[in-house]
Design a protein around this motif. Structure first.
Motif, PDB file in Angstrom:
ATOM      1  N   UNK A   1     -11.392  46.963 -26.848  1.00  0.00           N
ATOM      2  CA  UNK A   1     -11.743  45.926 -28.146  1.00  0.00           C
ATOM      3  C   UNK A   1     -11.018  44.653 -28.917  1.00  0.00           C
ATOM      4  N   UNK A   2     -10.207  45.618 -29.181  1.00  0.00           N
ATOM      5  CA  UNK A   2      -9.529  44.970 -29.518  1.00  0.00           C
ATOM      6  C   UNK A   2      -8.490  43.395 -29.685  1.00  0.00           C
ATOM      7  N   UNK A   3      -8.316  44.525 -28.556  1.00  0.00           N
ATOM      8  CA  UNK A   3      -7.247  43.611 -27.163  1.00  0.00           C
ATOM      9  C   UNK A   3      -7.878  42.082 -26.627  1.00  0.00           C
ATOM     10  N   UNK A   4      -9.451  42.804 -25.731  1.00  0.00           N
ATOM     11  CA  UNK A   4     -10.204  41.920 -25.285  1.00  0.00           C
ATOM     12  C   UNK A   4     -10.839  41.556 -25.517  1.00  0.00           C
ATOM     13  N   UNK A   5     -12.404  42.821 -25.929  1.00  0.00           N
ATOM     14  CA  UNK A   5     -13.425  41.711 -26.374  1.00  0.00           C
ATOM     15  C   UNK A   5     -13.628  41.268 -27.936  1.00  0.00           C
ATOM     16  N   UNK A   6     -12.830  41.598 -27.956  1.00  0.00           N
ATOM     17  CA  UNK A   6     -13.372  40.297 -30.147  1.00  0.00           C
ATOM     18  C   UNK A   6     -12.735  38.984 -29.559  1.00  0.00           C
ATOM     19  N   UNK A   7     -11.506  39.132 -29.338  1.00  0.00           N
ATOM     20  CA  UNK A   7     -10.836  38.023 -28.759  1.00  0.00           C
ATOM     21  C   UNK A   7     -11.255  36.520 -27.739  1.00  0.00           C
ATOM     22  N   UNK A   8     -11.785  37.167 -26.711  1.00  0.00           N
ATOM     23  CA  UNK A   8     -13.040  36.731 -25.458  1.00  0.00           C
ATOM     24  C   UNK A   8     -13.867  35.848 -26.165  1.00  0.00           C
ATOM     25  N   UNK A   9     -14.292  36.407 -27.350  1.00  0.00           N
ATOM     26  CA  UNK A   9     -15.863  36.328 -28.114  1.00  0.00           C
ATOM     27  C   UNK A   9     -15.583  35.119 -28.967  1.00  0.00           C
ATOM     28  N   UNK A  10     -14.529  34.804 -29.941  1.00  0.00           N
ATOM     29  CA  UNK A  10     -14.069  33.708 -30.147  1.00  0.00           C
ATOM     30  C   UNK A  10     -13.064  32.292 -30.232  1.00  0.00           C
ATOM     31  N   UNK A  11     -12.838  32.834 -28.638  1.00  0.00           N
ATOM     32  CA  UNK A  11     -12.574  32.068 -27.658  1.00  0.00           C
ATOM     33  C   UNK A  11     -13.522  30.685 -27.064  1.00  0.00           C
TER      34      UNK A  11
END
Length: 529
Positions: free
Chosen positions: A356-366
Motif C-alpha cells: 500500500x505504501x509503495x504502490x497503492x497510495x502513490x498511484x492514487x495521488x499521481x
C-alpha cells in the motif's frame, strides 16, 4: 434555459474554496472507511482459521474451509453490489443528501457488530460475521454513487477530476490504515501474550486472547466513519439536483450561497425544461434509463463504464484480497507452521502495508495530480496497458521470482501493478460515471457501473481463490481442488487488463467540459422510433 445555464455556469466557474475541501474530507473519510472495512478482512482470515478451525494433531495450523473463506471474503461484496444499485437509485429519487447519512450510519453500526460476532461454535460465529458484513457492504455500496455524484456536482469543471480523485484516493489511506492498525494491535498482544511457533507447540501457538485481535481490528473501522457523521448530515443538497431534478430554484440558490462564495439569485437558478423537440410533445419530457433516447445518447457509454470497471475489479481484487497467498507462494512470508498465530498476522499485515505504501497510495495521488492535465481517457488506457505488462512480467519468469534471492524483485513488480491500477482505471472508472450522465440518472448510472465492478470483485474473490491453487493435488490447500496455479492465474488477469484497455475506447473524455455538456442534459430529446 438562459437562467438555468447561468447557475450551472456559476458553479462550473466558481473558484476553489474552503467548502470544496470540507466536502472532500467528509466524502473522503467515507471512502477511507470503505477501504478499511473491505480489505481488513483479508488480513485476519488466517488468524480466524487458527482460532476456530485448528484440528488437534494436525501438522499444519487451522485454516478456513474453502466455502467459509469464500463466504467471509465475498459476502461484503454482495452487500456492496446491492447497496450500489439501491442507494444509487434512491439518491436520484429523493436526493443525494437525504440518504448520505444513512449509508454512514449503517457502516458504523455494522463495523462494530462484525467485531462483536457472537456464538459458541465456529459455524455460529462465521454466520453472524457474514450477516453483519453483508449489511456493512450494503452501506459501503451506497457511498460509491452518492460520494462521487455529490463531489462532481459541487466541483467546478476545471478541477472536478482532481476533487473526485481525491475522495477516491482516501481508499489508499484506508488500506494503509488497515495494515497499520493490524500491526499495532498485533504487536501489543504479542508483547502481552508471547506464544511459540505452531511447530513447537500447536496449542500454545494460538493464545485465547488472539480471538480479541481480529475483532478489535474489524471494529476499528467504525471510528473514522463516526468522526465525520455530524458533518455529513450538515451538508446541503447539491444545487444541480435541487435545480435540475427537484426544480426548486429558490432552495438551490440559498443552499449554494450559504457554502460557496458565489452569488446565485433565484432567477439564475430557475431551470426550465426544453419546450421543443422536433415538433414532438413526448420529446420535451425527460427521458428515462430504459428509454430509446438514453440508449441512443448514453447506451455505449454505459457499456463502457460497466465493462471496464468489471474487468478492472477482477484483476484488482483478485490480487489485493489474496496477496498474502501470493507472498507465501514466493516465500516472502514464512511457512505458517514456523510462526505463532499472531506472528503470521503481523507478517501478513506488514506485507500489505508495504505494498500500500509503495504502490497503492502513490498511484492514487499521481491520478489526483495529473487527471485534469492528461485527462481520464489517457490515464485509463495507460493504466490498463501497464497492469497487463507487469502481470506478464510476473507470470512469464515466475519460477525465477520464486527462487531464493529474487523475492524482493517480485514484490517490486507486484507493487507496480497496484501503482498503475490506481494511477489508472481504479480511479478513472470511479470518476467518469459521475461526469457523463444526466443529473436525474447520475447516481443510478454510477451505481450500475460500480455494481458491475463488484461483480468483478466477486469473480476475483471467489474465482481466484480456487483458480490459483496448484495443479498438483499434493500442493493444494486443505479442502481445495487443484487449480491452474498462480502463474497461469496471472496470465488470466493480464488478459482481463488488455480487454479493459480495448473497452476504454467506448468511454468519452470529460476533461474540461461541464456536466451538462457531457450529459447533453440541456438538449431536447428526439422522437422515439
Amino acid at each position: 434555459m438562459a437562467g438555468g445555464q447561468s447557475v450551472l455556469s456559476a458553479l462550473d466557474g466558481a473558484k476553489t474554496q474552503w467548502y470544496h475541501f470540507t466536502a472532500i474530507i467528509v466524502a473522503g473519510m467515507g471512502f477511507f472507511t470503505d477501504a478499511y472495512d473491505l480489505f481488513c478482512i483479508s488480513l485476519v482470515t488466517k488468524l480466524i482459521g487458527r482460532v476456530y478451525y485448528t484440528v488437534d494433531g494436525s501438522s499444519t495450523p487451522g485454516s478456513l474451509p474453502p466455502n467459509v473463506s469464500a463466504a467471509v471474503n465475498g459476502v461484503a461484496f454482495v452487500g456492496t453490489l446491492s447497496g450500489q444499485l439501491f442507494f444509487g437509485w434512491l439518491g436520484d429519487k429523493v436526493g443525494r443528501k437525504s440518504v448520505y447519512g444513512m449509508t454512514l450510519l449503517m457502516m458504523i453500526i455494522c463495523s462494530v457488530a462484525s467485531g462483536v460476532s457472537f456464538g459458541h461454535t465456529p459455524t455460529s460465529v462465521m454466520a453472524t460475521l457474514c450477516f453483519f458484513r453483508f449489511w456493512l457492504g450494503f452501506g459501503i455500496g451506497g457511498d460509491y454513487p452518492l460520494s462521487a455524484t455529490i463531489m462532481s456536482e459541487y466541483a467546478n469543471k476545471k478541477t472536478r477530476g482532481a476533487f473526485i480523485a481525491t475522495v477516491f484516493a482516501m481508499q489508499g489511506f484506508g488500506i494503509l490504515a488497515g495494515g497499520a492498525v493490524a500491526i499495532g494491535i498485533t504487536a501489543i498482544f504479542k508483547c502481552q501474550y508471547p506464544a511459540p511457533p505452531y511447530a513447537l507447540d500447536p496449542v500454545a501457538s494460538t493464545p485465547p486472547e488472539a480471538d480479541y485481535v481480529w475483532r478489535i481490528i474489524l471494529m476499528f473501522g467504525s471510528v473514522p466513519a463516526a468522526l465525520t457523521f455530524y458533518w455529513r448530515m450538515k451538508m446541503p443538497e447539491t444545487a444541480r439536483y435541487t435545480a435540475l431534478v427537484a426544480k426548486n430554484a429558490e432552495r438551490a440558490a440559498a443552499d449554494m450561497s450559504k457554502v460557496l462564495n458565489v452569488e446565485i439569485t433565484k432567477q439564475q437558478a430557475e431551470v426550465a425544461a426544453p419546450t421543443t423537440g422536433h415538433g414532438c410533445p413526448k420529446c420535451s419530457r425527460p427521458f428515462g434509463l430504459f428509454s430509446w433516447e438514453f440508449a441512443k445518447r448514453h447506451g455505449m457509454h454505459l457499456v463502457g463504464t460497466t465493462s471496464t470497471w468489471l474487468l478492472l475489479d477482477i484483476a484488482y481484487y483478485s490480487q489485493n484480497l489474496f496477496q498474502k497467498d501470493i507472498f507465501s507462494a514466493v516465500g516472502w512470508i514464512p511457512a505458517a507452521k514456523t510462526m505463532s498465530a499472531l506472528d503470521e498476522l503481523f507478517h501478513i499485515a506488514r506485507a500489505q502495508t508495504l505494498i500500500a505504501l509503495c504502490g497503492t497510495v502513490p498511484g492514487y495521488w499521481f491520478t489526483v495530480a495529473l487527471i485534469d492535465v492528461l485527462g481520464r481517457f489517457k490515464i485509463q488506457l495507460a493504466g490498463f496497458l501497464m497492469m497487463a505488462a507487469f502481470m506478464l512480467g510476473l507470470a512469464v519468469p515466475y519460477e525465477h521470482w520464486k527462487s531464493s534471492g529474487n523475492h524482493t524483485g517480485f514484490v517490486v513488480m507486484y507493487a507496480f501493478t497496484f501503482f498503475f491500477a490506481n494511477f489508472g482505471p481504479n480511479a478513472t472508472t470511479f470518476i467518469v460515471p459521475a461526469e457523463i450522465y444526466p443529473a436525474r440518472l447520475r447516481a443510478t448510472c454510477h451505481g450500475i457501473s460500480a455494481a458491475s465492478g463488484k461483480v468483478g470483485a466477486i469473480i476475483g474473490s471467489f474465482g481466484f481463490l480456487y483458480l490459483a491453487q496448484s495443479p498438483d493435488p499434493a500442493k493444494t490447500a486443505h479442502g481445495y481442488k487443484p487449480g491452474i496455479g498462480v502463474r497461469r492465474s496471472l496470465f488470466v488477469l493480464a488478459g482481463c487488463s488488455l480487454a479493459g484497455f480495448m473497452l476504454t475506447f467506448l468511454v468519452p473524455e470529460p476533461k474540461g467540459k461541464s456536466l451538462e455538456e457531457m450529459s447533453q442534459e440541456t438538449e431536447p430529446a428526439t422522437a422515439e422510433p
